[in-house]
Write a protein that holds these residues in place. Structure first.
Motif, short mmCIF file in Angstrom:
data_model
loop_
_atom_site.label_atom_id
_atom_site.label_comp_id
_atom_site.label_asym_id
_atom_site.label_seq_id
_atom_site.Cartn_x
_atom_site.Cartn_y
_atom_site.Cartn_z
N ALA A 49 0.81 -1.22 0.00
CA ALA A 49 0.00 0.00 0.00
C ALA A 49 0.84 1.26 0.00
CB ALA A 49 -0.90 0.00 1.23
N ASP A 50 0.16 2.35 -0.32
CA ASP A 50 0.68 3.70 -0.11
C ASP A 50 -0.36 4.41 0.75
OD1 ASP A 50 1.57 6.29 -0.08
OD2 ASP A 50 1.73 6.50 -2.24
N PRO A 51 -0.22 4.34 2.08
CA PRO A 51 -1.23 4.91 2.97
C PRO A 51 -1.52 6.39 2.73
CG PRO A 51 0.32 3.56 4.21
CD PRO A 51 0.86 3.69 2.82
N SER A 52 -0.56 7.13 2.19
CA SER A 52 -0.78 8.55 1.95
C SER A 52 -1.84 8.79 0.87
CB SER A 52 0.53 9.24 1.56
OG SER A 52 0.92 8.86 0.24
N ARG A 53 -2.14 7.76 0.07
CA ARG A 53 -3.13 7.90 -1.01
C ARG A 53 -4.50 7.34 -0.62
NH1 ARG A 53 -0.85 6.45 -6.74
NH2 ARG A 53 -3.05 6.82 -7.05
N GLY A 54 -4.67 6.92 0.61
CA GLY A 54 -5.95 6.43 1.07
C GLY A 54 -6.12 4.93 0.86
N PRO A 55 -7.27 4.38 1.26
CA PRO A 55 -7.49 2.93 1.24
C PRO A 55 -7.55 2.32 -0.16
CG PRO A 55 -9.49 4.08 1.89
CD PRO A 55 -8.40 5.10 1.83
N GLY A 56 -7.77 3.11 -1.19
CA GLY A 56 -7.83 2.58 -2.55
C GLY A 56 -6.46 2.24 -3.12
N ARG A 58 -4.07 0.13 -2.51
CA ARG A 58 -3.71 -1.08 -1.78
C ARG A 58 -3.95 -2.29 -2.66
NH1 ARG A 58 -7.32 -4.44 1.22
NH2 ARG A 58 -6.22 -5.72 2.75
#
Length: 86
Positions: A49-56, A58
């Motif tokens: 994931a890239d948590p900085s971009r939100g749950p989408g 992932r």
């Protein structure tokens, strides 16, 4: 039995997510527990994931123990076949 054993690691790579779009991944979470979707009692679950971009942003994978062990072997073999520094 729930293990709750979770390993988190910083990563640097890319993943193809929903809609076929590529995105940068910064975090890997690996845990062995009950799967959400896989037809197995327990699975090795990998979230990139890239948590900085939100749950989408992932990508999730649920593998049986046997499949996960084969994947570890395949990754090790692929890395060993590449010359140092490449």
């Amino acid at each position: 039995m729930c293990t709750y054993a979770t390993v988190c690691e910083r990563v640097d790579g890319s993943a193809k997510g929903p809609g076929g779009a590529w995105f940068h991944v910064t975090d890997a979470t690996v845990y062995y527990d009950h799967p959400v979707h896989a037809m197995a009692e327990h699975s090795l679950n990998i979230d990139l994931a890239d948590p900085s971009r939100g749950p989408g942003a992932r990508v999730a994978v649920e593998l049986t123990r046997e499949s996960a062990e084969r994947l570890v072997g395949a990754i090790t073999a692929a890395l060993a076949s590449a010359p140092d520094g490449v």
